[in-house]
Design an enzyme around this catalytic site. Structure first.
Site, PDB file in Angstrom:
ATOM      1  N   ASP A   1      11.292 -38.801   9.560  1.00 28.02           N
ATOM      2  CA  ASP A   1      10.481 -38.879  10.770  1.00 28.02           C
ATOM      3  C   ASP A   1       9.815 -37.702  10.653  1.00 28.02           C
ATOM      4  O   ASP A   1       9.169 -36.771  12.005  1.00 28.02           O
ATOM      5  CB  ASP A   1      11.847 -38.123  11.243  1.00 28.02           C
ATOM      6  CG  ASP A   1      12.521 -36.897  10.797  1.00 28.02           C
ATOM      7  OD1 ASP A   1      12.653 -36.652   9.657  1.00 28.02           O
ATOM      8  OD2 ASP A   1      13.385 -36.096  11.350  1.00 28.02           O
ATOM      9  N   HIS A   2       8.676 -37.632  10.024  1.00 28.43           N
ATOM     10  CA  HIS A   2       8.251 -36.845   9.313  1.00 28.43           C
ATOM     11  C   HIS A   2       6.979 -36.534  10.150  1.00 28.43           C
ATOM     12  O   HIS A   2       6.306 -34.985  10.710  1.00 28.43           O
ATOM     13  CB  HIS A   2       7.519 -36.393   8.212  1.00 28.43           C
ATOM     14  CG  HIS A   2       8.885 -35.737   7.574  1.00 28.43           C
ATOM     15  ND1 HIS A   2       9.557 -36.918   6.503  1.00 28.43           N
ATOM     16  CD2 HIS A   2       8.701 -35.194   6.152  1.00 28.43           C
ATOM     17  CE1 HIS A   2      10.195 -36.900   5.603  1.00 28.43           C
ATOM     18  NE2 HIS A   2      10.009 -35.570   5.712  1.00 28.43           N
TER      19      HIS A   2
ATOM     20  N   HIS B   1       6.223 -33.133  11.369  1.00 23.63           N
ATOM     21  CA  HIS B   1       4.633 -32.373  10.678  1.00 23.63           C
ATOM     22  C   HIS B   1       3.665 -32.934  11.206  1.00 23.63           C
ATOM     23  O   HIS B   1       2.456 -31.950  11.121  1.00 23.63           O
ATOM     24  CB  HIS B   1       5.401 -32.521   9.672  1.00 23.63           C
ATOM     25  CG  HIS B   1       6.495 -32.036   8.932  1.00 23.63           C
ATOM     26  ND1 HIS B   1       6.768 -31.812   7.953  1.00 23.63           N
ATOM     27  CD2 HIS B   1       7.495 -30.864   9.338  1.00 23.63           C
ATOM     28  CE1 HIS B   1       8.152 -31.407   7.717  1.00 23.63           C
ATOM     29  NE2 HIS B   1       8.871 -30.792   8.825  1.00 23.63           N
TER      30      HIS B   1
ATOM     31  N   TRP C   1      21.569 -32.902  11.924  1.00 22.72           N
ATOM     32  CA  TRP C   1      20.544 -32.538  11.099  1.00 22.72           C
ATOM     33  C   TRP C   1      21.003 -30.486  11.866  1.00 22.72           C
ATOM     34  O   TRP C   1      20.687 -30.765  13.326  1.00 22.72           O
ATOM     35  CB  TRP C   1      18.877 -32.023  11.804  1.00 22.72           C
ATOM     36  CG  TRP C   1      17.769 -32.992  11.173  1.00 22.72           C
ATOM     37  CD1 TRP C   1      16.751 -33.029  10.240  1.00 22.72           C
ATOM     38  CD2 TRP C   1      18.858 -34.501  10.833  1.00 22.72           C
ATOM     39  NE1 TRP C   1      16.371 -34.302   9.950  1.00 22.72           N
ATOM     40  CE2 TRP C   1      17.825 -35.057  10.363  1.00 22.72           C
ATOM     41  CE3 TRP C   1      19.780 -35.344  11.591  1.00 22.72           C
ATOM     42  CZ2 TRP C   1      17.655 -36.261   9.965  1.00 22.72           C
ATOM     43  CZ3 TRP C   1      19.509 -36.011  11.128  1.00 22.72           C
ATOM     44  CH2 TRP C   1      18.591 -37.567  10.310  1.00 22.72           C
TER      45      TRP C   1
ATOM     46  N   TYR D   1      19.940 -26.922  11.931  1.00 23.50           N
ATOM     47  CA  TYR D   1      19.267 -25.891  11.151  1.00 23.50           C
ATOM     48  C   TYR D   1      19.060 -24.939  11.950  1.00 23.50           C
ATOM     49  O   TYR D   1      18.173 -24.505  12.751  1.00 23.50           O
ATOM     50  CB  TYR D   1      17.440 -26.050  10.898  1.00 23.50           C
ATOM     51  CG  TYR D   1      17.009 -27.822  10.312  1.00 23.50           C
ATOM     52  CD1 TYR D   1      18.105 -28.235   9.266  1.00 23.50           C
ATOM     53  CD2 TYR D   1      15.916 -28.566  10.133  1.00 23.50           C
ATOM     54  CE1 TYR D   1      18.411 -29.032   8.404  1.00 23.50           C
ATOM     55  CE2 TYR D   1      16.386 -29.678   9.367  1.00 23.50           C
ATOM     56  CZ  TYR D   1      16.742 -30.014   8.344  1.00 23.50           C
ATOM     57  OH  TYR D   1      16.657 -31.020   7.903  1.00 23.50           O
TER      58      TYR D   1
ATOM     59  N   LYS E   1      22.998 -32.895   8.350  1.00 26.18           N
ATOM     60  CA  LYS E   1      22.632 -32.807   6.985  1.00 26.18           C
ATOM     61  C   LYS E   1      21.610 -30.984   7.217  1.00 26.18           C
ATOM     62  O   LYS E   1      20.997 -30.629   7.752  1.00 26.18           O
ATOM     63  CB  LYS E   1      21.296 -33.398   7.554  1.00 26.18           C
ATOM     64  CG  LYS E   1      20.047 -33.328   6.492  1.00 26.18           C
ATOM     65  CD  LYS E   1      19.100 -34.585   7.072  1.00 26.18           C
ATOM     66  CE  LYS E   1      17.319 -33.951   6.613  1.00 26.18           C
ATOM     67  NZ  LYS E   1      16.632 -34.944   6.978  1.00 26.18           N
ATOM     68  N   ILE E   2      21.746 -30.090   6.082  1.00 28.19           N
ATOM     69  CA  ILE E   2      21.376 -28.868   5.899  1.00 28.19           C
ATOM     70  C   ILE E   2      20.206 -28.454   5.057  1.00 28.19           C
ATOM     71  O   ILE E   2      20.108 -29.409   3.808  1.00 28.19           O
ATOM     72  CB  ILE E   2      22.712 -27.860   5.698  1.00 28.19           C
ATOM     73  CG1 ILE E   2      23.058 -27.899   4.351  1.00 28.19           C
ATOM     74  CG2 ILE E   2      23.473 -27.641   7.034  1.00 28.19           C
ATOM     75  CD1 ILE E   2      24.150 -27.470   3.633  1.00 28.19           C
TER      76      ILE E   2
ATOM     77  N   ARG F   1      10.100 -36.127   1.608  1.00 26.19           N
ATOM     78  CA  ARG F   1       8.869 -35.785   0.678  1.00 26.19           C
ATOM     79  C   ARG F   1       9.249 -35.541  -0.666  1.00 26.19           C
ATOM     80  O   ARG F   1       8.125 -35.959  -1.567  1.00 26.19           O
ATOM     81  CB  ARG F   1       8.280 -34.532   1.263  1.00 26.19           C
ATOM     82  CG  ARG F   1       7.630 -34.660   2.506  1.00 26.19           C
ATOM     83  CD  ARG F   1       7.616 -33.142   3.111  1.00 26.19           C
ATOM     84  NE  ARG F   1       8.851 -32.150   3.567  1.00 26.19           N
ATOM     85  CZ  ARG F   1       9.202 -30.909   3.858  1.00 26.19           C
ATOM     86  NH1 ARG F   1       7.814 -30.713   4.626  1.00 26.19           N
ATOM     87  NH2 ARG F   1      10.466 -30.954   4.168  1.00 26.19           N
TER      88      ARG F   1
HETATM   89  P1  FBP Z   1      12.676 -33.882   3.867  1.00 28.99           P
HETATM   90  O1  FBP Z   1      13.517 -33.886   2.409  1.00 28.99           O
HETATM   91  O2  FBP Z   1      11.268 -34.101   3.284  1.00 28.99           O
HETATM   92  O3  FBP Z   1      12.185 -32.304   3.473  1.00 28.99           O
HETATM   93  O4  FBP Z   1      13.017 -33.802   4.824  1.00 28.99           O
HETATM   94  C1  FBP Z   1      13.951 -33.267   5.775  1.00 28.99           C
HETATM   95  C2  FBP Z   1      14.100 -33.321   6.953  1.00 28.99           C
HETATM   96  O5  FBP Z   1      14.917 -32.697   7.708  1.00 28.99           O
HETATM   97  C3  FBP Z   1      13.192 -34.011   7.387  1.00 28.99           C
HETATM   98  O6  FBP Z   1      14.002 -35.118   8.151  1.00 28.99           O
HETATM   99  C4  FBP Z   1      12.093 -33.730   9.173  1.00 28.99           C
HETATM  100  O7  FBP Z   1      11.028 -34.174   9.205  1.00 28.99           O
HETATM  101  C5  FBP Z   1      12.306 -33.144   8.568  1.00 28.99           C
HETATM  102  O8  FBP Z   1      12.629 -32.110   7.274  1.00 28.99           O
HETATM  103  C6  FBP Z   1      11.890 -31.542   9.615  1.00 28.99           C
HETATM  104  O9  FBP Z   1      12.258 -29.677   8.639  1.00 28.99           O
HETATM  105  P2  FBP Z   1      11.006 -28.355   9.425  1.00 28.99           P
HETATM  106  O10 FBP Z   1      12.054 -28.838  11.080  1.00 28.99           O
HETATM  107  O11 FBP Z   1      12.040 -27.950   8.314  1.00 28.99           O
HETATM  108  O12 FBP Z   1       9.987 -28.727   9.489  1.00 28.99           O
END
Ligand code: FBP
Length: 257
Positions: free
Chosen positions: A18-19, A23, A139, A141, A171-172, A225
């Site tokens: 979902d990057h 990102h 997720w 965070y 997911k953490i 990634r």
């Molecule tokens: P990675 O394994 O590449 O770190 O991906 C995990 C993830 O949660 C992705 O699903 C999401 O796009 C990204 O990291 C978001 O991370 P952040 O909010 O820290 O940019």
């Protein structure tokens, strides 16, 4: 809840992609910017599911529907702008299901001034998804001005919130504190804990982290990634599968690299 679709082996590894939303293209090269490459890779690696936003899933998943399971991420935000983190659903549970999703995903940012909005929306999504027997992957965070994203206390808190909001899987991010992860896993209760991969590391580093996480009680990995930016994704995936599915030692798994 039908967990067997996305976790037929008990433990799990998901391929996160979902990057592009989170990102932007800076994460991609000419090969991995193509969603087709990711679905092909996810199918070949024998991972439990590929995770994408709905738009990508709608266009690319049909060809792979009999090869790998799909988790549709219902919300997402960009890196553009300098707002406090807030992520709102852009896809419904029903639409995700019609695309072929075996589970849905949603990100919350505990600590953000918008946390209540995300908690409320997640509550509705859990209710709807569970009525349809679909698991919900959250997720979680910790994030926002003055919030430490990386403290064990906040990571454990975020995992606990996911349990309290009805997540089936949380997911953490793993901060390298193995004892702390054990505490986090305990606080997540019956919600299964999966670890994100983070920025690209060398393959051995990824393996080492996976081993620590599994030993600390994590249920598996939801990694992006570190797989699709790897020069050797197939070898790395084989090694990771040994750790997650077979509980192999690091030395045993390393032989696959
Ligand atoms: P990675 O394994 O590449 O770190 O991906 C995990 C993830 O949660 C992705 O699903 C999401 O796009 C990204 O990291 C978001 O991370 P952040 O909010 O820290 O940019």
């Amino acid at each position: 809840m039908n967990m067997s679709q996305i976790l037929p082996k008990g433990k799990g590894i998901f391929l996160a992609y979902d990057h592009g939303m989170e990102h932007g293209p800076e994460d991609f090269n000419l090969i991995n910017c193509d969603p087709e490459y990711i679905f092909k890779l996810g199918s070949e690696l024998g991972f439990d599911a590929v995770i994408t936003q709905a738009g990508i899933a709608e266009k690319y998943y049909p060809k792979y529907a009999d090869k790998v399971k799909l988790i549709v991420k219902l919300n997402g935000k960009t890196r553009l702008g300098k707002k406090e983190p807030q992520s709102i659903a852009n896809c419904s549970v029903k639409r995700a299901m019609s695309i072929g999703a075996s589970a849905v995903g949603y990100t919350i940012y505990p600590g953000s001034p918008y946390e209540e909005m995300m908690f409320k929306e997640l509550g509705r999504i859990v209710e709807e998804a569970h009525k349809l027997n679909l698991p919900v992957v959250v997720w979680s965070y910790p994030r926002g001005d003055n919030i430490s994203e990386n403290s064990t206390e906040n990571i454990a808190y975020a995992a606990r919130i996911a349990l309290e909001l009805g997540a089936d899987i949380v997911k953490i991010k793993y901060n390298g504190d193995a004892e702390g992860l054990r505490w986090t896993v305990s606080n997540a209760g019956l919600t299964k804990v999966m670890i994100a991969g983070g920025d690209k590391k060398d393959d051995l580093g990824v393996l080492r982290e996976a081993k620590e996480a599994v030993d600390a009680g994590a249920f598996g990995l939801a990694v992006g990634r570190n797989i699709w930016q790897s020069q050797h994704p197939i070898r790395l995936a084989k090694a990771l599968k040994k750790i997650v599915y077979e509980n192999s030692s690091l030395n045993e798994a390393k032989k696959e690299l």
